[in-house]
Write an enzyme that holds these catalytic residues in place. Structure first.
Site, PDB file in Angstrom:
ATOM      1  N   HIS A  40       0.698  -1.116   0.130  1.00 19.68           N
ATOM      2  CA  HIS A  40      -0.045   0.113  -0.231  1.00 19.68           C
ATOM      3  C   HIS A  40       0.581   1.280   0.518  1.00 19.68           C
ATOM      4  O   HIS A  40       1.743   1.488   0.304  1.00 19.68           O
ATOM      5  CB  HIS A  40      -0.547  -0.026   1.213  1.00 19.68           C
ATOM      6  CG  HIS A  40      -2.070   1.292   0.818  1.00 19.68           C
ATOM      7  ND1 HIS A  40      -2.121   1.707   0.988  1.00 19.68           N
ATOM      8  CD2 HIS A  40      -3.537   0.819   1.583  1.00 19.68           C
ATOM      9  CE1 HIS A  40      -2.638   2.806   1.067  1.00 19.68           C
ATOM     10  NE2 HIS A  40      -4.071   1.744   0.692  1.00 19.68           N
ATOM     11  N   HIS A  44      11.449  13.094   8.949  1.00 20.98           N
ATOM     12  CA  HIS A  44      11.230  12.859  10.051  1.00 20.98           C
ATOM     13  C   HIS A  44      12.644  11.302  10.388  1.00 20.98           C
ATOM     14  O   HIS A  44      11.812  10.776   9.410  1.00 20.98           O
ATOM     15  CB  HIS A  44       9.751  12.280  11.640  1.00 20.98           C
ATOM     16  CG  HIS A  44      11.094  11.892  12.259  1.00 20.98           C
ATOM     17  ND1 HIS A  44      11.299  10.238  13.500  1.00 20.98           N
ATOM     18  CD2 HIS A  44      10.063  12.627  14.370  1.00 20.98           C
ATOM     19  CE1 HIS A  44      10.259  10.187  14.568  1.00 20.98           C
ATOM     20  NE2 HIS A  44      10.933  11.367  14.857  1.00 20.98           N
ATOM     21  N   PRO A  45      13.174  11.392  11.007  1.00 20.15           N
ATOM     22  CA  PRO A  45      14.178   9.871  10.695  1.00 20.15           C
ATOM     23  C   PRO A  45      13.591   8.550  10.712  1.00 20.15           C
ATOM     24  O   PRO A  45      13.499   7.524   9.560  1.00 20.15           O
ATOM     25  CB  PRO A  45      15.551  10.198  11.724  1.00 20.15           C
ATOM     26  CG  PRO A  45      15.045  11.164  12.155  1.00 20.15           C
ATOM     27  CD  PRO A  45      13.899  11.704  11.959  1.00 20.15           C
ATOM     28  N   ALA A  93       9.945   8.381  11.397  1.00 18.68           N
ATOM     29  CA  ALA A  93       8.335   8.382  11.271  1.00 18.68           C
ATOM     30  C   ALA A  93       7.693   8.791   9.762  1.00 18.68           C
ATOM     31  O   ALA A  93       6.947   8.798   9.704  1.00 18.68           O
ATOM     32  CB  ALA A  93       7.445   8.992  12.418  1.00 18.68           C
ATOM     33  N   GLY A 113       5.972  22.043  10.108  1.00 19.11           N
ATOM     34  CA  GLY A 113       6.405  21.228  10.625  1.00 19.11           C
ATOM     35  C   GLY A 113       7.722  21.251   9.539  1.00 19.11           C
ATOM     36  O   GLY A 113       7.655  22.142   8.684  1.00 19.11           O
ATOM     37  N   LYS A 150      11.892  18.626   6.675  1.00 21.33           N
ATOM     38  CA  LYS A 150      12.425  17.462   6.450  1.00 21.33           C
ATOM     39  C   LYS A 150      11.917  16.379   6.688  1.00 21.33           C
ATOM     40  O   LYS A 150      11.094  16.495   8.072  1.00 21.33           O
ATOM     41  CB  LYS A 150      13.708  17.203   7.426  1.00 21.33           C
ATOM     42  CG  LYS A 150      15.381  16.704   7.496  1.00 21.33           C
ATOM     43  CD  LYS A 150      16.045  17.346   7.730  1.00 21.33           C
ATOM     44  CE  LYS A 150      17.462  16.631   8.203  1.00 21.33           C
ATOM     45  NZ  LYS A 150      17.838  15.531   9.055  1.00 21.33           N
TER      46      LYS A 150
END
Lengths: 297, 297
Positions: A82, A169-170, A172, A164, A167
């Site tokens: 998905h 989130h590493p 998430a 936000g 970039k």
């Protein structure tokens, strides 16, 4: 009238049941929110939780779940059929009763702000909450998925998030949040095995062909019989009873009757109340007159 | 499916609001029971409280109210236009969802036992809970009212109570407890000023004339137009949508249309669900599919 909102956050975890339960359970921290359903799909590697309650509570419960998903899911390792761009992939807010779509747009913005500020995750707003035309459709927002967006978000101004950092989130990734109307899945089974008739009726019914407002329709063969399968994307514009009567009328032209119909999944009380008012000309009938509704007020 | 019962205790106090509130409030001791309505009538000198909840809780809440009414109301001083035999005059239990009438008969017996044992009040069972044929009708049980029954209960074996002493409680008199189906009050307004047409249709509709099962109907003139006014005493036998369609058909014979219809007061969700199933041939549709219903489970 009590305000009721539904939220259906989608998470990029469809195999590890312990994690799915942890995510769902974190909604329970917020009293008064009810988890209606938790479902998951292994090949999609994806789960979704259906929540309902007062708007502020559903907002807080959604945030708690996002926070848990951010800890538990690592998009760098995620594989699934998905399309997705983040650990929490999509969060739609849906008005159920006493709430407008505009209020759900406000909720979307509030949740997006909180996610951006406290979790440092970039957020895109979609559907009724979209701030750009090319973000109305979810598919457009998710284009290229997590893997492409990871680069583009930093370089392409077209893909700058609404809230936000520019970039990912590493672990998430990013999140899509928005507001849409309640979708009623409604099928009408014709008394014919000729699928062509279902296809012709579906085609005439579709909003984009000048048919009924807020109706998406397709013709199928189900159990040997022709079926008109519909998504009623705004039951305040076209409700199931109106769709039924329209199909009945169209089918008459082919000398075909209706075998039966199906309401698939859940439906807001308001849709039943509206169908009653329309079909039996019921004067000033309100959902507050339904005994059970008074129980949770 | 959650079990839901309604109880509508009637009290012989319709003037002193403080007392009426005290009686109603004593139901609040039982958590999970919801007071839907409190109404009173000065000339009747009578009030009634509508409660809803799980069967055992509604039973306990009803008992609490009876206990309070026993303390606050003195039948020796009571005057009012409405027939009555006690401080708490009648307590009907009504199935709302997931409960049968037979279960409400059991509830009636349990409450009667407790009232007789703990409060020493004689109890008569009526309607579906009646143990004697001549106690089915409330009017028969209340014959002669408090004043006559006070003597007869001690002397006439025909008037021996079903539970408790054969002697009136000094201040609280006696109580009638029983079970009946939910009554839906439904009116259909015709597009004619000729009241005779409404009367003729009502007459053909009435169960006792071989019309629709569990339908009581009268013809009236309301706001200048003819109205068929109905009590649907068992919506599982004849629901409002069926009554509407029957009237529509009858009215056609007089070349008269329907202006509108009215659902008067409250209606159980199950009646709306059944009307939806019948009118749109909806396959296996259940009230559990209504979002709001899931909220109080």
């Amino acid at each position: 009238m009590q305000k009721l909102v539904e939220s259906v956050p989608n998470f990029s975890e469809g195999t590890n049941l312990t994690k799915i339960k942890q995510i769902a359970n974190s909604a329970k921290k917020i009293k008064g929110v009810k988890i209606l359903n938790v479902e998951w799909d292994k090949s999609h590697n994806r789960s979704l939780v259906t929540l309902i309650g007062a708007p502020d509570k559903v907002l807080r419960a959604s945030f708690e779940m996002i926070k848990t998903a951010t800890k538990l899911i690592d998009m760098r390792k995620h594989k699934g059929e998905h399309p997705r761009i983040g650990a929490t992939d999509v969060v739609p807010f849906v008005p159920v009763s006493g709430v407008t779509l505009a209020e759900c747009v406000v909720l979307s913005n509030e949740l997006a702000k909180r996610v951006a500020k406290e979790l440092k995750i970039p957020v895109y707003l979609y559907e009724a909450a979209a701030k750009r035309k090319n973000r109305v459709n979810l598919a457009d927002v998710r284009k290229g998925e997590y893997e492409s967006l990871k680069k583009e978000i930093q370089t392409n101004p077209e893909r700058k998030p609404d809230y936000g950092p520019s970039k990912m989130h590493p672990s998430a990734g990013a999140i899509v949040i928005g507001a849409r109307k309640y979708l009623v899945a409604y099928n009408v089974n014709l008394d014919t095995k000729n699928i062509e008739i279902a296809k012709k009726i579906a085609s005439r019914l579709r909003e984009k062909n000048g048919g009924l407002p807020a109706v998406k329709a397709l013709g199928f063969k189900v159990g040997g019989y022709a079926q008109v399968s519909m998504n009623l994307v705004d039951f305040e514009k076209t409700n199931f009873d109106e769709a039924y009567r329209a199909i009945e009328k169209e089918a008459e032209r082919f000398k075909v009757g209706i075998r039966n119909s199906e309401i698939y999944g859940m439906i807001p009380l308001e849709a039943l109340v509206r169908a009653t008012v329309t079909s039996f000309k019921v004067k000033s009938f309100k959902s507050d007159q339904v005994l059970e509704k008074r129980l949770y007020e």
